[in-house]
Design a protein around this motif. Structure first.
Motif, PDB file in Angstrom:
ATOM      1  N   HIS A  39       1.021  -1.024   0.020  1.00 17.17           N
ATOM      2  CA  HIS A  39       0.060   0.036   0.271  1.00 17.17           C
ATOM      3  C   HIS A  39       0.802   1.239  -0.014  1.00 17.17           C
ATOM      4  O   HIS A  39       0.605   2.285  -0.676  1.00 17.17           O
ATOM      5  CB  HIS A  39      -0.657  -0.189   1.116  1.00 17.17           C
ATOM      6  N   LEU A  40       1.850   1.253   0.946  1.00 20.89           N
ATOM      7  CA  LEU A  40       2.895   2.398   0.871  1.00 20.89           C
ATOM      8  C   LEU A  40       3.448   2.700  -0.562  1.00 20.89           C
ATOM      9  O   LEU A  40       3.631   3.818  -1.070  1.00 20.89           O
ATOM     10  CB  LEU A  40       3.734   2.275   1.996  1.00 20.89           C
ATOM     11  N   ARG A  43       1.094   4.243  -2.766  1.00 22.97           N
ATOM     12  CA  ARG A  43       0.885   5.551  -2.538  1.00 22.97           C
ATOM     13  C   ARG A  43       1.943   6.523  -2.891  1.00 22.97           C
ATOM     14  O   ARG A  43       1.847   7.509  -3.199  1.00 22.97           O
ATOM     15  CB  ARG A  43       0.630   5.650  -0.926  1.00 22.97           C
ATOM     16  N   ALA A  46       1.753   7.085  -6.368  1.00 25.23           N
ATOM     17  CA  ALA A  46       0.497   8.074  -6.529  1.00 25.23           C
ATOM     18  C   ALA A  46       1.265   9.584  -6.264  1.00 25.23           C
ATOM     19  O   ALA A  46       0.991  10.514  -7.067  1.00 25.23           O
ATOM     20  CB  ALA A  46      -0.537   7.850  -5.770  1.00 25.23           C
ATOM     21  N   LEU A  47       1.820   9.834  -5.197  1.00 22.03           N
ATOM     22  CA  LEU A  47       2.291  11.049  -4.725  1.00 22.03           C
ATOM     23  C   LEU A  47       3.480  11.449  -5.794  1.00 22.03           C
ATOM     24  O   LEU A  47       3.537  12.695  -6.099  1.00 22.03           O
ATOM     25  CB  LEU A  47       2.808  11.085  -3.491  1.00 22.03           C
TER      26      LEU A  47
END
Length: 69
Positions: A39-40, A43, A46-47
């Motif tokens: 998940h990290l 993320r 995406a960032l």
């Protein structure tokens, strides 16, 4: 079997069961950690994409003068 052998086998079986429980718990924690890491990672991706889009937009708004320097 003698009482000593029976007691030793019972102790080994008990220890084995306890170790299996600890292993199962460690495997569960490892799986949760791997899921969290996934998940990290997503993320962060995406960032980074959002950061890159903002950078392109900032450069576009700044105009050609900012690219000369």
């Amino acid at each position: 079997m003698t009482d000593d052998v029976s007691a030793l086998l019972l102790a080994l079986a008990t220890e084995n069961a306890e170790l299996r429980e600890q292993l199962a718990s460690a495997q569960d924690m490892l799986m949760e950690t791997a899921i969290d890491a996934g998940h990290l990672h997503a993320r962060i991706g995406a960032l980074e994409a959002e950061r890159d889009a903002w950078k392109v937009e900032a450069e576009r708004l700044a105009g050609p003068a900012s690219r000369i320097a």
